[in-house]
Design a protein around this motif. Structure first.
Motif, PDB file in Angstrom:
ATOM      1  N   ASP A  99       0.807  -1.228   0.000  1.00 49.29           N
ATOM      2  CA  ASP A  99       0.000   0.000   0.000  1.00 49.29           C
ATOM      3  C   ASP A  99       0.834   1.269   0.000  1.00 49.29           C
ATOM      4  OD1 ASP A  99      -2.008  -1.889   0.342  1.00 49.29           O
ATOM      5  OD2 ASP A  99      -2.388  -1.362   2.426  1.00 49.29           O
ATOM      6  N   HIS A 100       2.144   1.184   0.162  1.00 48.43           N
ATOM      7  CA  HIS A 100       2.956   2.390   0.243  1.00 48.43           C
ATOM      8  C   HIS A 100       3.110   3.023  -1.140  1.00 48.43           C
ATOM      9  CE1 HIS A 100       4.943   0.908   4.236  1.00 48.43           C
ATOM     10  NE2 HIS A 100       3.640   1.029   4.305  1.00 48.43           N
ATOM     11  N   VAL A 101       3.372   4.324  -1.163  1.00 45.92           N
ATOM     12  CA  VAL A 101       3.396   5.073  -2.417  1.00 45.92           C
ATOM     13  C   VAL A 101       4.556   6.069  -2.383  1.00 45.92           C
ATOM     14  CG1 VAL A 101       2.107   6.610  -3.951  1.00 45.92           C
ATOM     15  CG2 VAL A 101       0.882   4.868  -2.633  1.00 45.92           C
ATOM     16  N   LEU A 102       5.375   6.064  -3.438  1.00 51.60           N
ATOM     17  CA  LEU A 102       6.407   7.080  -3.622  1.00 51.60           C
ATOM     18  C   LEU A 102       5.857   8.169  -4.535  1.00 51.60           C
ATOM     19  CD1 LEU A 102       9.388   8.075  -3.382  1.00 51.60           C
ATOM     20  CD2 LEU A 102       9.827   6.775  -5.486  1.00 51.60           C
ATOM     21  N   VAL A 103       5.961   9.414  -4.095  1.00 55.28           N
ATOM     22  CA  VAL A 103       5.557  10.556  -4.905  1.00 55.28           C
ATOM     23  C   VAL A 103       6.786  11.418  -5.149  1.00 55.28           C
ATOM     24  CG1 VAL A 103       4.105  12.616  -5.050  1.00 55.28           C
ATOM     25  CG2 VAL A 103       3.210  10.523  -3.977  1.00 55.28           C
ATOM     26  N   LEU A 104       7.064  11.717  -6.409  1.00 57.11           N
ATOM     27  CA  LEU A 104       8.096  12.688  -6.761  1.00 57.11           C
ATOM     28  C   LEU A 104       7.387  13.996  -7.057  1.00 57.11           C
ATOM     29  CD1 LEU A 104       9.728  10.025  -7.006  1.00 57.11           C
ATOM     30  CD2 LEU A 104      10.995  11.094  -8.862  1.00 57.11           C
ATOM     31  N   GLU A 105       7.493  14.910  -6.107  1.00 49.81           N
ATOM     32  CA  GLU A 105       6.754  16.170  -6.154  1.00 49.81           C
ATOM     33  C   GLU A 105       7.601  17.213  -6.888  1.00 49.81           C
ATOM     34  OE1 GLU A 105       3.220  18.031  -5.523  1.00 49.81           O
ATOM     35  OE2 GLU A 105       3.710  15.994  -4.853  1.00 49.81           O
ATOM     36  N   PRO A 106       7.046  17.884  -7.918  1.00 43.36           N
ATOM     37  CA  PRO A 106       7.832  18.895  -8.632  1.00 43.36           C
ATOM     38  C   PRO A 106       8.295  19.987  -7.685  1.00 43.36           C
ATOM     39  CG  PRO A 106       5.514  18.963  -9.284  1.00 43.36           C
ATOM     40  CD  PRO A 106       5.683  17.750  -8.446  1.00 43.36           C
ATOM     41  N   ALA A 107       9.580  20.341  -7.794  1.00 40.91           N
ATOM     42  CA  ALA A 107      10.181  21.307  -6.876  1.00 40.91           C
ATOM     43  C   ALA A 107      10.922  22.383  -7.652  1.00 40.91           C
ATOM     44  CB  ALA A 107      11.114  20.597  -5.908  1.00 40.91           C
ATOM     45  N   GLY A 108      10.241  22.971  -8.638  1.00 40.13           N
ATOM     46  CA  GLY A 108      10.822  24.067  -9.388  1.00 40.13           C
ATOM     47  C   GLY A 108      12.010  23.619 -10.207  1.00 40.13           C
ATOM     48  N   PRO A 109      12.954  24.531 -10.439  1.00 38.34           N
ATOM     49  CA  PRO A 109      14.111  24.179 -11.287  1.00 38.34           C
ATOM     50  C   PRO A 109      15.006  23.120 -10.660  1.00 38.34           C
ATOM     51  CG  PRO A 109      14.352  26.395 -10.357  1.00 38.34           C
ATOM     52  CD  PRO A 109      12.974  25.937 -10.007  1.00 38.34           C
ATOM     53  N   ALA A 110      14.822  22.859  -9.353  1.00 36.21           N
ATOM     54  CA  ALA A 110      15.652  21.847  -8.685  1.00 36.21           C
ATOM     55  C   ALA A 110      15.222  20.432  -9.020  1.00 36.21           C
ATOM     56  CB  ALA A 110      15.623  22.067  -7.180  1.00 36.21           C
ATOM     57  N   GLY A 111      14.125  20.272  -9.759  1.00 36.50           N
ATOM     58  CA  GLY A 111      13.680  18.929 -10.122  1.00 36.50           C
ATOM     59  C   GLY A 111      12.504  18.479  -9.289  1.00 36.50           C
ATOM     60  N   HIS A 112      12.682  17.418  -8.509  1.00 37.66           N
ATOM     61  CA  HIS A 112      11.610  16.839  -7.712  1.00 37.66           C
ATOM     62  C   HIS A 112      12.099  16.561  -6.295  1.00 37.66           C
ATOM     63  CE1 HIS A 112      10.089  15.918 -11.765  1.00 37.66           C
ATOM     64  NE2 HIS A 112       8.897  15.770 -11.222  1.00 37.66           N
TER      65      HIS A 112
END
Length: 483
Positions: A99-112
């Protein structure tokens, strides 16, 4: 909508819990922290992997679930294995990742910024830890808490209960590894994967095509344990030959080694005796062993880091190949050798299959089985030789035993090989017992030889070279193991 299952998962035959017992269960528990220096194996490799994925999708939220538990029967789930993409990005491999989930959240020009949404360990001030059969620690074991999971992975962690709020309301451009977690699919409005999600899945496969040195070491470990498992099987043959379900005895012997040395098997073991070896994915394994027949054993150990081996040997149960068995075996070996010789950086992926199939077709024509010239049978508009060797001759290998399967054709099947790719070469002959185009002595023979190789700067290294391939070497090897 909720992503986290509500309430306790209890069985219909659970005993009632009195308030006095519940109160007693809620106190006087000693702390059991993880060691402060504990990290996932290969810890330093994972930030770079996430950065490569981030660079492919700037400004977009990327959601990679581990997957969910699946009921096997009533209140018993299948053993859980997280999705390989989730493993590749986090290093988390355990059954506690359901049930676990990895989210790569957009973080501007630094990527995620990566964030792990997970279910932390069961608190001792509630009933879950001893009453919940699916997630309670008394039932399924300890999980890391949020701080421990962050320590293990180097990733910021949040409680799984917070994920629904993240996915509610206006959303940034989002891609999901769809089809992995139906609740995540529902929360993100995906009744079926769209083209953007398919591209995420493809890129996650393509990024894994070339293995780093640590991954190659893990794959070599899987191969080495598999080699030991094959040795165990040969030593067990006298007992298996006496058992009415000798194939299952063989399966059990190998699977014991896989569980003792790693996470288990990479896939369901194929232990196919006699004509059963003509069924390419024979996993019933319910047959007896005939001393006069061959045993096709297709098996692999999966390491604790979830890297897979995939090896096949075809063994004479008497310890010695008959003349007909040896004739067929030697043709498959020649085909495999031709396939291996075609492996090198810059060669097209399909080249080794074509090289192996040319040998097979020429051999079948020489035997008189093919009534047309081999060149004609090999033509794209013909392919009659495939009646006797239906499947492809190999595939990529890694976290999945058929690794990188979602990669686009121009990056995999129609692409060229590179140093660091790991793959199998596995031509076979499957001469069906009811095939009237075959002479009687060939009917019911099934032979496959499969080895694992890593592409090197100047060719390929045979990772499974500790297992003999030639017929005479197999006979000597078996004789040594059987004493």
């Amino acid at each position: 909508m909720t992503l986290a299952p509500a309430g306790l998962h209890t069985g219909s035959h659970d005993l009632p819990v009195s308030p006095a017992l519940d109160a007693f269960m809620g106190h006087r528990w000693a702390p059991t922290p993880l060691p402060a220096d504990q990290r996932v194996p290969g810890y330093d490799r994972f930030p770079g992997r996430r950065d490569r994925l981030s660079a492919a999708f700037p400004g977009e939220r990327l959601i990679v679930p581990a997957g969910r538990l699946k009921v096997r029967c009533n209140d018993l789930d299948y053993r859980f294995r997280p999705h390989s993409a989730y493993v590749w990005l986090t290093g988390l491999t355990g059954e506690d990742q359901a049930d676990h989930v990895l989210v790569l959240e957009p973080a501007g020009p630094a990527g995620h910024e990566p964030v792990l949404y997970l279910r932390p360990r069961s608190p001792r001030d509630g009933g879950e830890f001893y009453r919940d059969r699916r997630y309670g620690e008394f039932w399924v074991g300890r999980r890391p808490d949020l701080a421990e999971a962050a320590q293990l992975t180097g990733i910021r962690t949040r409680h799984l209960d917070e994920l629904p709020a993240l996915l509610a309301g206006p959303q940034p451009p989002t891609r999901v590894l769809a089809g992995t977690d139906p609740l995540v699919d529902d929360a993100t409005g995906r009744p079926r994967p769209d083209l953007r999600d398919a591209e995420l899945s493809a890129v996650l496969s393509e990024l894994r095509l070339v293995k780093d040195t640590w991954e190659v070491e893990q794959l070599q470990l899987a191969v080495d344990h598999t080699t030991t498992g094959f040795q165990d099987v040969v030593r067990a043959l006298p007992t298996a030959l006496r058992h009415p379900r000798g194939e299952r005895w063989i399966e059990g012997v190998f699977d014991l080694r896989a569980r003792a040395e790693g996470n288990g098997t990479s896939y369901t073991t194929i232990a196919a005796s006699g004509a059963h070896a003509c069924v390419l994915h024979w996993i019933r394994n319910d047959g007896a062993l005939d001393p006069g027949s061959l045993l096709l054993l297709d098996a692999g150990v999966e390491t604790d880091t979830l890297y897979a081996a995939d090896i096949t040997r075809t063994l004479p149960l008497s310890g010695t190949f008959s003349p007909v068995q040896r004739q067929a075996y030697d043709l498959v070996l020649a085909a495999q050798s031709a396939g291996i010789a075609a492996l090198r950086p810059g060669a097209r992926f399909r080249d080794f299959h074509r090289a192996a199939m040319r040998v097979i077709a020429e051999g079948l024509a020489d035997w008189g089985v093919l009534r047309i010239p081999a060149e004609q049978a090999l033509a794209d508009d013909n392919g009659l030789y495939r009646r006797y060797t239906l499947c492809g001759s190999g595939h990529m290998l890694g976290l999945d035993y058929h690794d990188c399967a979602q990669a686009r054709a121009d990056r995999y099947l129609d692409a060229t090989l590179e140093a660091g790719m790991v793959l199998t070469v596995e031509p076979g002959l499957y001469l069906q017992p009811d095939d009237e185009t075959l002479p009687l002595e060939l009917r019911g023979l099934g032979i496959r030889i499969e080895d694992d190789l890593v592409i090197t700067p100047d060719g390929a290294h045979l990772m499974s070279n500790a297992l003999p391939r030639a017929a005479k070497d197999i006979e000597s090897w078996m004789a040594t193991l059987l004493g």
